[in-house]
Design a protein around this motif. Sequence first.
Motif, PDB file in Angstrom:
ATOM      1  N   GLU A  49       0.547  -8.310  -3.162  1.00  0.00           N
ATOM      2  CA  GLU A  49      -0.491  -9.687  -2.288  1.00  0.00           C
ATOM      3  C   GLU A  49      -1.409  -8.910  -1.309  1.00  0.00           C
ATOM      4  N   LEU A  50      -0.904  -8.073  -0.573  1.00  0.00           N
ATOM      5  CA  LEU A  50      -1.711  -7.317   0.269  1.00  0.00           C
ATOM      6  C   LEU A  50      -2.574  -5.981  -0.109  1.00  0.00           C
ATOM      7  N   ARG A  51      -2.311  -5.713  -1.363  1.00  0.00           N
ATOM      8  CA  ARG A  51      -2.720  -4.372  -1.895  1.00  0.00           C
ATOM      9  C   ARG A  51      -2.529  -3.399  -0.915  1.00  0.00           C
ATOM     10  N   CYS A  52      -1.584  -3.115  -0.450  1.00  0.00           N
ATOM     11  CA  CYS A  52      -0.997  -2.042   0.474  1.00  0.00           C
ATOM     12  C   CYS A  52       0.008  -1.046  -0.218  1.00  0.00           C
ATOM     13  N   ASP A  53       0.228  -0.063   0.545  1.00  0.00           N
ATOM     14  CA  ASP A  53       1.578   0.661   0.226  1.00  0.00           C
ATOM     15  C   ASP A  53       2.501   0.720   0.989  1.00  0.00           C
ATOM     16  N   SER A  54       3.539   1.255   0.713  1.00  0.00           N
ATOM     17  CA  SER A  54       4.969   1.357   1.529  1.00  0.00           C
ATOM     18  C   SER A  54       4.933   1.594   2.891  1.00  0.00           C
ATOM     19  N   ARG A  55       4.011   2.841   3.015  1.00  0.00           N
ATOM     20  CA  ARG A  55       3.725   3.480   4.494  1.00  0.00           C
ATOM     21  C   ARG A  55       3.222   2.259   5.331  1.00  0.00           C
ATOM     22  N   PHE A  56       2.198   1.536   4.906  1.00  0.00           N
ATOM     23  CA  PHE A  56       1.659   0.262   5.495  1.00  0.00           C
ATOM     24  C   PHE A  56       2.662  -0.577   5.953  1.00  0.00           C
ATOM     25  N   ILE A  57       3.455  -0.845   5.223  1.00  0.00           N
ATOM     26  CA  ILE A  57       4.636  -1.935   5.427  1.00  0.00           C
ATOM     27  C   ILE A  57       5.526  -1.366   6.639  1.00  0.00           C
ATOM     28  N   THR A  58       5.954  -0.210   6.374  1.00  0.00           N
ATOM     29  CA  THR A  58       6.960   0.529   7.142  1.00  0.00           C
ATOM     30  C   THR A  58       6.366   0.795   8.574  1.00  0.00           C
ATOM     31  N   THR A  59       5.088   1.039   8.692  1.00  0.00           N
ATOM     32  CA  THR A  59       4.432   1.510  10.119  1.00  0.00           C
ATOM     33  C   THR A  59       4.281   0.304  10.828  1.00  0.00           C
ATOM     34  N   TRP A  60       3.709  -0.927  10.177  1.00  0.00           N
ATOM     35  CA  TRP A  60       3.665  -2.253  11.077  1.00  0.00           C
ATOM     36  C   TRP A  60       4.856  -2.895  11.030  1.00  0.00           C
ATOM     37  N   LYS A  61       5.899  -2.843  10.444  1.00  0.00           N
ATOM     38  CA  LYS A  61       7.178  -3.468  10.731  1.00  0.00           C
ATOM     39  C   LYS A  61       7.796  -2.911  11.719  1.00  0.00           C
ATOM     40  N   THR A  62       7.635  -1.697  11.747  1.00  0.00           N
ATOM     41  CA  THR A  62       8.452  -0.723  12.960  1.00  0.00           C
ATOM     42  C   THR A  62       7.643  -1.125  14.295  1.00  0.00           C
ATOM     43  N   ARG A  63       6.512  -0.957  14.380  1.00  0.00           N
ATOM     44  CA  ARG A  63       5.514  -1.206  15.318  1.00  0.00           C
ATOM     45  C   ARG A  63       5.878  -2.728  16.025  1.00  0.00           C
ATOM     46  N   PHE A  64       5.939  -3.670  15.157  1.00  0.00           N
ATOM     47  CA  PHE A  64       6.063  -5.107  15.412  1.00  0.00           C
ATOM     48  C   PHE A  64       7.498  -5.205  15.974  1.00  0.00           C
ATOM     49  N   ALA A  65       8.485  -4.657  15.178  1.00  0.00           N
ATOM     50  CA  ALA A  65       9.835  -4.703  15.876  1.00  0.00           C
ATOM     51  C   ALA A  65      10.184  -4.223  17.190  1.00  0.00           C
ATOM     52  N   SER A  66       9.426  -2.985  17.701  1.00  0.00           N
ATOM     53  CA  SER A  66       9.445  -2.199  18.841  1.00  0.00           C
ATOM     54  C   SER A  66       8.481  -2.986  19.937  1.00  0.00           C
ATOM     55  N   GLU A  67       7.342  -3.521  19.443  1.00  0.00           N
ATOM     56  CA  GLU A  67       6.519  -3.856  20.554  1.00  0.00           C
ATOM     57  C   GLU A  67       6.063  -5.230  20.353  1.00  0.00           C
ATOM     58  N   ARG A  68       6.663  -6.173  19.296  1.00  0.00           N
ATOM     59  CA  ARG A  68       6.267  -7.417  19.187  1.00  0.00           C
ATOM     60  C   ARG A  68       4.791  -7.727  18.894  1.00  0.00           C
ATOM     61  N   LEU A  69       4.016  -8.649  19.220  1.00  0.00           N
ATOM     62  CA  LEU A  69       2.620  -8.979  18.849  1.00  0.00           C
ATOM     63  C   LEU A  69       1.775  -7.944  19.516  1.00  0.00           C
ATOM     64  N   ALA A  70       1.988  -7.245  20.642  1.00  0.00           N
ATOM     65  CA  ALA A  70       1.127  -6.195  21.047  1.00  0.00           C
ATOM     66  C   ALA A  70       1.105  -5.020  20.129  1.00  0.00           C
ATOM     67  N   GLY A  71       2.123  -4.722  19.460  1.00  0.00           N
ATOM     68  CA  GLY A  71       2.216  -3.727  18.598  1.00  0.00           C
ATOM     69  C   GLY A  71       1.102  -3.743  17.486  1.00  0.00           C
ATOM     70  N   LEU A  72       0.677  -5.127  17.135  1.00  0.00           N
ATOM     71  CA  LEU A  72      -0.352  -5.189  15.984  1.00  0.00           C
ATOM     72  C   LEU A  72      -1.556  -4.691  16.046  1.00  0.00           C
ATOM     73  N   SER A  73      -1.842  -4.287  17.333  1.00  0.00           N
ATOM     74  CA  SER A  73      -3.315  -4.027  17.495  1.00  0.00           C
ATOM     75  C   SER A  73      -3.632  -2.459  17.209  1.00  0.00           C
ATOM     76  N   GLY A  74      -4.704  -2.240  16.652  1.00  0.00           N
ATOM     77  CA  GLY A  74      -5.091  -0.895  16.055  1.00  0.00           C
ATOM     78  C   GLY A  74      -5.037   0.125  17.398  1.00  0.00           C
ATOM     79  N   ARG A  75      -4.917   1.293  17.278  1.00  0.00           N
ATOM     80  CA  ARG A  75      -4.870   2.261  18.015  1.00  0.00           C
ATOM     81  C   ARG A  75      -5.834   3.237  17.984  1.00  0.00           C
ATOM     82  N   HIS A  76      -6.870   3.082  17.290  1.00  0.00           N
ATOM     83  CA  HIS A  76      -8.184   3.855  17.221  1.00  0.00           C
ATOM     84  C   HIS A  76      -9.020   3.321  18.345  1.00  0.00           C
ATOM     85  N   LEU A  77      -9.320   4.294  19.164  1.00  0.00           N
ATOM     86  CA  LEU A  77     -10.186   4.250  20.327  1.00  0.00           C
ATOM     87  C   LEU A  77     -11.946   4.143  20.083  1.00  0.00           C
ATOM     88  N   GLY A  78     -12.101   4.510  19.027  1.00  0.00           N
ATOM     89  CA  GLY A  78     -13.546   4.383  18.646  1.00  0.00           C
ATOM     90  C   GLY A  78     -14.156   5.720  19.277  1.00  0.00           C
TER      91      GLY A  78
END
Length: 110
Positions: A49-78
């Motif tokens: 459905e999302l056309r992603c790989d397993s790393r994408f799923i694992t990364t964001w699942k882990t981040r959400f589990a530890s930081e909840r909604l705040a963990g979903l923001s990107g970390r690239h500063l630009g």
Amino acid sequence: MGKMNLSDGERRELMAMQRSRTMAVGQVRRARLILLLDEGASRQAIVDELRCDSRFITTWKTRFASERLAGLSGRHLGLSMTTRQTRFVGYLRSKGLSHCVCYRLRTVLN
């Protein structure tokens, strides 16, 4: 896959993010991912459905589990602004424009 144990508030926020037409595409995808995980979708169904790989799923699942909604923001500063852009934004702020307007103009100038 395991449920994410979303609260009602988190579910409402993720649903709003998913429907948003102004939010960054990456954040919308991450919100959709968490909702799919909470529904109990299989890893393969999410990949399809999302056309992603397993790393994408694992990364964001882990981040959400530890930081909840705040963990979903990107970390690239630009990129940092050039001297010319910094002066221009300073000028705009001196004229009373808000930070939000200055930031949007900065992204247009890049």
